[in-house]
Scaffold this motif. Sequence first.
Motif, mmCIF file in Angstrom:
data_model
loop_
_atom_site.group_PDB
_atom_site.id
_atom_site.type_symbol
_atom_site.label_atom_id
_atom_site.label_comp_id
_atom_site.label_asym_id
_atom_site.label_seq_id
_atom_site.Cartn_x
_atom_site.Cartn_y
_atom_site.Cartn_z
ATOM 1 N N PRO A 1 0.826 -1.213 0.000
ATOM 2 C CA PRO A 1 0.000 0.000 0.000
ATOM 3 C C PRO A 1 0.860 1.264 0.000
ATOM 4 O O PRO A 1 1.848 1.359 0.738
ATOM 5 C CB PRO A 1 -0.808 -0.132 1.297
ATOM 6 N N GLY A 2 0.500 2.212 -0.852
ATOM 7 C CA GLY A 2 1.314 3.412 -1.005
ATOM 8 C C GLY A 2 1.580 4.136 0.292
ATOM 9 O O GLY A 2 2.671 4.654 0.517
ATOM 10 N N ALA A 3 0.576 4.179 1.174
ATOM 11 C CA ALA A 3 0.726 4.904 2.435
ATOM 12 C C ALA A 3 1.868 4.363 3.271
ATOM 13 O O ALA A 3 2.520 5.103 4.006
ATOM 14 C CB ALA A 3 -0.569 4.828 3.234
ATOM 15 N N MET A 4 2.142 3.061 3.173
ATOM 16 C CA MET A 4 3.201 2.461 3.979
ATOM 17 C C MET A 4 4.582 2.953 3.559
ATOM 18 O O MET A 4 5.530 2.914 4.341
ATOM 19 C CB MET A 4 3.128 0.936 3.899
ATOM 20 N N LEU A 5 4.692 3.427 2.304
ATOM 21 C CA LEU A 5 5.966 3.940 1.801
ATOM 22 C C LEU A 5 5.951 5.464 1.677
ATOM 23 O O LEU A 5 6.830 6.039 1.050
ATOM 24 C CB LEU A 5 6.281 3.310 0.439
ATOM 25 N N ARG B 1 -12.693 4.594 17.185
ATOM 26 C CA ARG B 1 -12.152 4.648 18.546
ATOM 27 C C ARG B 1 -10.622 4.661 18.516
ATOM 28 O O ARG B 1 -9.980 5.457 19.217
ATOM 29 C CB ARG B 1 -12.658 3.444 19.364
ATOM 30 N N ARG B 2 -10.050 3.804 17.696
ATOM 31 C CA ARG B 2 -8.581 3.736 17.612
ATOM 32 C C ARG B 2 -8.006 5.020 17.004
ATOM 33 O O ARG B 2 -6.945 5.488 17.414
ATOM 34 C CB ARG B 2 -8.169 2.519 16.798
ATOM 35 N N ASP B 3 -8.725 5.590 16.028
ATOM 36 C CA ASP B 3 -8.293 6.874 15.461
ATOM 37 C C ASP B 3 -8.264 7.949 16.535
ATOM 38 O O ASP B 3 -7.322 8.735 16.626
ATOM 39 C CB ASP B 3 -9.244 7.279 14.334
ATOM 40 N N ASP B 4 -9.284 7.985 17.369
ATOM 41 C CA ASP B 4 -9.377 9.004 18.410
ATOM 42 C C ASP B 4 -8.264 8.844 19.439
ATOM 43 O O ASP B 4 -7.715 9.825 19.935
ATOM 44 C CB ASP B 4 -10.743 8.907 19.083
ATOM 45 N N GLU B 5 -7.912 7.607 19.753
ATOM 46 C CA GLU B 5 -6.926 7.359 20.800
ATOM 47 C C GLU B 5 -5.487 7.446 20.295
ATOM 48 O O GLU B 5 -4.597 7.901 21.028
ATOM 49 C CB GLU B 5 -7.162 5.966 21.412
ATOM 50 N N HIS B 6 -5.244 6.982 19.061
ATOM 51 C CA HIS B 6 -3.858 6.836 18.612
ATOM 52 C C HIS B 6 -3.546 7.505 17.279
ATOM 53 O O HIS B 6 -2.406 7.443 16.817
ATOM 54 C CB HIS B 6 -3.504 5.342 18.498
ATOM 55 N N GLY B 7 -4.529 8.145 16.652
ATOM 56 C CA GLY B 7 -4.288 8.724 15.336
ATOM 57 C C GLY B 7 -4.716 7.765 14.240
ATOM 58 O O GLY B 7 -4.830 6.554 14.451
ATOM 59 N N GLY B 8 -4.935 8.315 13.056
ATOM 60 C CA GLY B 8 -5.507 7.512 11.977
ATOM 61 C C GLY B 8 -4.536 6.992 10.946
ATOM 62 O O GLY B 8 -4.906 6.148 10.130
ATOM 63 N N ALA B 9 -3.280 7.470 10.954
ATOM 64 C CA ALA B 9 -2.366 7.132 9.861
ATOM 65 C C ALA B 9 -2.165 5.629 9.713
ATOM 66 O O ALA B 9 -2.183 5.090 8.603
ATOM 67 C CB ALA B 9 -1.025 7.833 10.069
ATOM 68 N N SER B 10 -1.980 4.927 10.832
ATOM 69 C CA SER B 10 -1.699 3.490 10.754
ATOM 70 C C SER B 10 -2.912 2.673 10.364
ATOM 71 O O SER B 10 -2.780 1.488 10.035
ATOM 72 C CB SER B 10 -1.159 2.991 12.097
ATOM 73 N N LEU B 11 -4.102 3.255 10.380
ATOM 74 C CA LEU B 11 -5.321 2.524 10.049
ATOM 75 C C LEU B 11 -5.576 2.447 8.547
ATOM 76 O O LEU B 11 -6.449 1.695 8.106
ATOM 77 C CB LEU B 11 -6.534 3.200 10.705
ATOM 78 N N ARG B 12 -4.821 3.205 7.766
ATOM 79 C CA ARG B 12 -5.157 3.343 6.347
ATOM 80 C C ARG B 12 -5.268 2.015 5.597
ATOM 81 O O ARG B 12 -6.275 1.773 4.932
ATOM 82 C CB ARG B 12 -4.148 4.267 5.665
ATOM 83 N N PRO B 13 -4.266 1.118 5.664
ATOM 84 C CA PRO B 13 -4.409 -0.126 4.892
ATOM 85 C C PRO B 13 -5.636 -0.942 5.288
ATOM 86 O O PRO B 13 -6.339 -1.475 4.428
ATOM 87 C CB PRO B 13 -3.104 -0.880 5.215
#
Length: 439
Positions: A84-88, A158-170
């Motif tokens: 996934p592009g976001a990972m790079l 919930r995870r976005d609110d607690e830790h941010g959304g960047a890692s959730l993208r894939p």
Amino acid sequence: MPGPQPYRGLPPELVASPEFQRVCRERDFAQVFLLTKKKAGVYPSRIAALCGMTPSRVGEIMAGRRSLAHIDVIERVADGLRIPGAMLGLAHRPWEIPATPTEPMRTADRSSASVGQADVTEEGGEPSGIDDLLTLADGKVTRSTLVALQSSVEDYWRRDDEHGGASLRPAVVGHLRYVTQLMTGADGALRRDLQSLAAELARLAGWAYFDARQFSTARTHFTQALRLSRGQDDYLFMANVLSCMSLQATYDGNPADAVALACKAQDSARAAGDQPLVMSMLHMREAFAQATLRDSVACHQALDRSRDAYELSRGREVEAPSWVRYFDESKLIVDTGIALARLGEAARAEPLIAEGLRRESAAQQRGRAFHAFWLATAQLQQGSLDAACESASLALDFTASLDSPRVAGHVREFHGRLAPYAREAPVISFEQKMREVLG
């Protein structure tokens, strides 16, 4: 002898592993290739063929004698290995973004497969990933499938609110792709519900890319969310998406667009009926944009409307939508302070932001990081260097547990404003902490 098997992409467990995500984030292609070989069984010659390189070059990269820097080569690696592009740190790759289904598609009828074909199949017309296999195996969609997917969306928020959304993208994009495929096998009320769920996943994907500061890809997903919601007369959902786009336009340096989007969101919310809490939040979005335009009169008018609408929302029997309930009195106070700080009215902004930060829940790490940054900004505007660096250090404390490039970008922007005070002890101390947290 039979030729090599068609490449199906990396195993989902490898893509999801913290180690692989780390080496991708660092663009350590020696480790990317080594893990691909070790965990996926894809050998250097195959990596070379997939990525348009020579085997010797791949071998040199794996041995640490060469690196990759050119963006076109990095994109070839992402596309060749299906990373996934976001990972790079790239924009969303074309093969990741599914088209919006417009009508049911029969699996056996290849001539009618006009929707998302590149996402559904790989070489030889076979399923390209686990989601596709599960879709084909299911045969039909049930109401319980929908409930389970809705539960996943709630967990993502919930995870976005607690830790941010960047890692959730894939994961979010994978679910979006899965739901759009499920839509092809459903009809009637279930199909409409799946379409609503796909719209919400597209909004969530847009938000996650916005949090990663990948604004172009975020806009693509927000637009997809609006398209999916078309025809369902869900005016509050459309207002929600437009409010996200307004906030992004403010961040992206397009405040005039942000005002237009906020006003359009207000029109959409009015069409839904009496929703004062939603209107309060939307007037605040407009205030942010007007402040960025340095239109003091328009900003203060929007702040007044936001406050008045919030007062109307108190004690209302009609419950506000779940997505706007975060906008409580503390949020109204701190956002008013942020709008004033954007205007340069630091003396009025500082006590409001400080009060909002004091009231906030400890679980709201990203919000507290943002608000500590804005508190530092207001303090620096008033020449309080020690207090500003202390507040910025607090923002770093919150940032340490987040995966939110948007927050990290704010902190780095603040650091840039400290350049005239580079020799001062508070600045030196803050810089040392920033290196430890952000690298």
